[in-house]
Design a protein around this motif. Sequence first.
Motif, mmCIF file in Angstrom:
data_model
loop_
_atom_site.group_PDB
_atom_site.id
_atom_site.type_symbol
_atom_site.label_atom_id
_atom_site.label_comp_id
_atom_site.label_asym_id
_atom_site.label_seq_id
_atom_site.Cartn_x
_atom_site.Cartn_y
_atom_site.Cartn_z
ATOM 1 N N LYS A 33 -131.035 13.427 20.709
ATOM 2 C CA LYS A 33 -129.790 13.089 20.014
ATOM 3 C C LYS A 33 -129.434 14.076 18.903
ATOM 4 O O LYS A 33 -128.290 14.066 18.426
ATOM 5 C CB LYS A 33 -129.884 11.677 19.450
ATOM 6 C CG LYS A 33 -130.988 11.475 18.432
ATOM 7 C CD LYS A 33 -131.090 10.014 18.031
ATOM 8 C CE LYS A 33 -132.224 9.763 17.052
ATOM 9 N NZ LYS A 33 -132.373 8.315 16.737
ATOM 10 N N THR A 34 -130.378 14.917 18.494
ATOM 11 C CA THR A 34 -130.064 15.932 17.489
ATOM 12 C C THR A 34 -129.273 17.091 18.088
ATOM 13 O O THR A 34 -128.658 17.862 17.354
ATOM 14 C CB THR A 34 -131.350 16.490 16.844
ATOM 15 O OG1 THR A 34 -132.130 17.171 17.845
ATOM 16 C CG2 THR A 34 -132.177 15.365 16.232
ATOM 17 N N GLY A 35 -129.330 17.234 19.427
ATOM 18 C CA GLY A 35 -128.630 18.344 20.073
ATOM 19 C C GLY A 35 -129.359 19.665 19.964
ATOM 20 O O GLY A 35 -128.796 20.713 20.298
ATOM 21 N N LYS A 36 -130.609 19.643 19.511
ATOM 22 C CA LYS A 36 -131.384 20.868 19.346
ATOM 23 C C LYS A 36 -132.514 20.928 20.366
ATOM 24 O O LYS A 36 -133.042 19.900 20.783
ATOM 25 C CB LYS A 36 -131.961 20.960 17.930
ATOM 26 C CG LYS A 36 -130.903 21.070 16.835
ATOM 27 C CD LYS A 36 -131.552 21.335 15.489
ATOM 28 C CE LYS A 36 -130.510 21.570 14.414
ATOM 29 N NZ LYS A 36 -131.123 21.923 13.101
ATOM 30 N N HIS A 37 -132.859 22.159 20.741
ATOM 31 C CA HIS A 37 -133.958 22.351 21.669
ATOM 32 C C HIS A 37 -135.290 22.155 20.949
ATOM 33 O O HIS A 37 -135.414 22.428 19.748
ATOM 34 C CB HIS A 37 -133.912 23.747 22.284
ATOM 35 C CG HIS A 37 -132.678 24.002 23.099
ATOM 36 N ND1 HIS A 37 -132.443 23.358 24.294
ATOM 37 C CD2 HIS A 37 -131.616 24.812 22.890
ATOM 38 C CE1 HIS A 37 -131.296 23.768 24.797
ATOM 39 N NE2 HIS A 37 -130.764 24.648 23.964
ATOM 40 N N GLN A 80 -141.866 25.302 8.887
ATOM 41 C CA GLN A 80 -141.660 23.864 8.718
ATOM 42 C C GLN A 80 -142.449 23.346 7.522
ATOM 43 O O GLN A 80 -141.952 22.505 6.757
ATOM 44 C CB GLN A 80 -142.083 23.125 9.987
ATOM 45 C CG GLN A 80 -141.113 23.272 11.141
ATOM 46 C CD GLN A 80 -141.586 22.528 12.381
ATOM 47 O OE1 GLN A 80 -142.793 22.339 12.579
ATOM 48 N NE2 GLN A 80 -140.655 22.108 13.213
ATOM 49 N N GLY A 81 -143.672 23.843 7.358
ATOM 50 C CA GLY A 81 -144.496 23.422 6.230
ATOM 51 C C GLY A 81 -143.873 23.793 4.895
ATOM 52 O O GLY A 81 -143.847 22.987 3.951
ATOM 53 N N LYS A 82 -143.353 25.012 4.806
ATOM 54 C CA LYS A 82 -142.712 25.455 3.555
ATOM 55 C C LYS A 82 -141.449 24.643 3.276
ATOM 56 O O LYS A 82 -141.185 24.257 2.135
ATOM 57 C CB LYS A 82 -142.389 26.940 3.642
ATOM 58 C CG LYS A 82 -143.614 27.844 3.617
ATOM 59 C CD LYS A 82 -143.220 29.310 3.701
ATOM 60 C CE LYS A 82 -144.455 30.201 3.631
ATOM 61 N NZ LYS A 82 -144.099 31.643 3.737
ATOM 62 N N TYR A 83 -140.685 24.400 4.338
ATOM 63 C CA TYR A 83 -139.454 23.609 4.173
ATOM 64 C C TYR A 83 -139.777 22.203 3.699
ATOM 65 O O TYR A 83 -139.151 21.678 2.764
ATOM 66 C CB TYR A 83 -138.687 23.568 5.501
ATOM 67 C CG TYR A 83 -137.598 22.523 5.552
ATOM 68 C CD1 TYR A 83 -136.333 22.780 5.036
ATOM 69 C CD2 TYR A 83 -137.851 21.255 6.103
ATOM 70 C CE1 TYR A 83 -135.335 21.816 5.073
ATOM 71 C CE2 TYR A 83 -136.863 20.289 6.139
ATOM 72 C CZ TYR A 83 -135.609 20.567 5.626
ATOM 73 O OH TYR A 83 -134.627 19.606 5.660
ATOM 74 N N LEU A 84 -140.770 21.569 4.342
ATOM 75 C CA LEU A 84 -141.103 20.190 3.997
ATOM 76 C C LEU A 84 -141.718 20.094 2.601
ATOM 77 O O LEU A 84 -141.470 19.127 1.872
ATOM 78 C CB LEU A 84 -142.053 19.602 5.046
ATOM 79 C CG LEU A 84 -142.232 18.086 5.015
ATOM 80 C CD1 LEU A 84 -140.888 17.380 5.089
ATOM 81 C CD2 LEU A 84 -143.132 17.642 6.155
ATOM 82 N N TRP A 114 -134.173 16.842 9.695
ATOM 83 C CA TRP A 114 -134.904 16.994 8.435
ATOM 84 C C TRP A 114 -136.411 16.805 8.632
ATOM 85 O O TRP A 114 -137.146 16.588 7.675
ATOM 86 C CB TRP A 114 -134.370 15.989 7.413
ATOM 87 C CG TRP A 114 -132.934 16.256 7.046
ATOM 88 C CD1 TRP A 114 -132.473 17.061 6.035
ATOM 89 C CD2 TRP A 114 -131.772 15.724 7.698
ATOM 90 N NE1 TRP A 114 -131.101 17.071 6.016
ATOM 91 C CE2 TRP A 114 -130.635 16.264 7.032
ATOM 92 C CE3 TRP A 114 -131.575 14.869 8.777
ATOM 93 C CZ2 TRP A 114 -129.334 15.958 7.406
ATOM 94 C CZ3 TRP A 114 -130.277 14.563 9.158
ATOM 95 C CH2 TRP A 114 -129.171 15.096 8.481
ATOM 96 N N LEU A 115 -136.857 16.834 9.882
ATOM 97 C CA LEU A 115 -138.272 16.700 10.252
ATOM 98 C C LEU A 115 -138.834 15.324 9.913
ATOM 99 O O LEU A 115 -140.045 15.155 9.769
ATOM 100 C CB LEU A 115 -139.127 17.797 9.581
ATOM 101 C CG LEU A 115 -138.663 19.229 9.806
ATOM 102 C CD1 LEU A 115 -139.625 20.207 9.123
ATOM 103 C CD2 LEU A 115 -138.540 19.545 11.274
ATOM 104 N N TYR A 118 -134.432 27.038 12.113
ATOM 105 C CA TYR A 118 -135.459 27.999 12.535
ATOM 106 C C TYR A 118 -134.817 29.217 13.190
ATOM 107 O O TYR A 118 -133.963 29.086 14.072
ATOM 108 C CB TYR A 118 -136.424 27.349 13.520
ATOM 109 C CG TYR A 118 -137.393 28.330 14.148
ATOM 110 C CD1 TYR A 118 -138.433 28.874 13.399
ATOM 111 C CD2 TYR A 118 -137.263 28.718 15.483
ATOM 112 C CE1 TYR A 118 -139.316 29.779 13.958
ATOM 113 C CE2 TYR A 118 -138.153 29.614 16.051
ATOM 114 C CZ TYR A 118 -139.168 30.149 15.286
ATOM 115 O OH TYR A 118 -140.041 31.043 15.841
ATOM 116 N N HIS A 119 -135.215 30.385 12.725
ATOM 117 C CA HIS A 119 -134.767 31.644 13.313
ATOM 118 C C HIS A 119 -136.009 32.429 13.737
ATOM 119 O O HIS A 119 -136.874 32.740 12.911
ATOM 120 C CB HIS A 119 -133.936 32.455 12.315
ATOM 121 C CG HIS A 119 -132.677 31.746 11.880
ATOM 122 N ND1 HIS A 119 -131.567 31.639 12.680
ATOM 123 C CD2 HIS A 119 -132.383 31.094 10.728
ATOM 124 C CE1 HIS A 119 -130.635 30.959 12.048
ATOM 125 N NE2 HIS A 119 -131.095 30.619 10.856
#
Length: 353
Positions: free
Chosen positions: A232-236, A248-252, A211-212, A281-282
């Motif tokens: 630990k998130t399992g994401k790159h 990320q800015g729009k999401y946050l 969730w950033l 993110y795509h």
Amino acid sequence: MVHCEAIVEDRIKDRVSNWPFKVAYDKLVIATGAQAVTFGIKGVEENAIFLREVAHARDIRSRLLYNLMASDTPGITEEEKSRLLHCVVVGGGPTGVEFSGELSDFIHRDVYFKYSHVKNYIHVTLIEANEILSSFDMRLREYAVRQLTKAGVRLVRGVVKDVEPGKLVLSDGSVVPYGLLVWSTGVGASKFVRSLQLEKSPGGRIGVDEWLQVPGVEDVYSIGDCSGYLPKTGKHVLPALAQVAERQGKYLAKTLNGIAKAGGGRAGSASDLPKGDPFEYHHLGSMASVGRFKALVDLRESKESKGVSWAGFVSWLVWRSAYLTRVMSWRNRFYVATNWATTFVFGRDISRL
């Protein structure tokens, strides 16, 4: 509480004043970006110009125009003239490739017209340790090499070992003299980010969860080049791209607005509220200009996946159109489009301020 210092330079009295102040917050978003990576190579920060900020662009322009005028000094040696007019770019990513192509186009279209004496001396060299545009499709990389070579850019595959005033040394011992050295080898965590006593992601960025949010510190988030997913998130860790930071800015912004509406806007009041959907993110693709009216468009989501990619004049139109859509206001879009049009008709301004 954020502790800050306003740094004010007094150029008349040649002094710097630091004015400390504090800013209280309910929610804190750290988005301080990154800094250019030098890989610890001696002399880079002292002699090279980075390619990240407006001030860097001004420095590059001023240095190049100064070298052009200095090369016409009576009595200058042939060797010194060749050195002054040798423009070296280190880093074969999209930024380095675009700059090399644009610089070569500027030389052929505008510099030759005013400084006819430099035709046999001025040239551009692009140095890359591996493959240029390594994240692009193989066919596009081959096209970029052909176009850059055709535009007069000399491609050198090598690793920079040392940088000295007026010359750099490669790992094979060869010496490359330069008058202008531009460093574009990617970005990494800044000194400020590394100094923060926060959990770090691989590469020294501020570690965040799905969730950033910065774990272990309430009401603190981080986005952009200065942040990365914790293992630990399992994401790159996401690439340091503008499209990543923008989404990320729009999401946050949406997340924080939702927290405020739910009554969690004050500091320490959102811990019991649901977090909502995590950030996803795509990748929309990559684009790069490789010179006059030529560009690359790679719409694959990743290097290994399949997708649409093409190169040429149509790609250049797509690249220019996409650039305009990212300019923040219609006023600035008009300014940029007008500047492109006047440059196309009258050429670039090469007067030295």
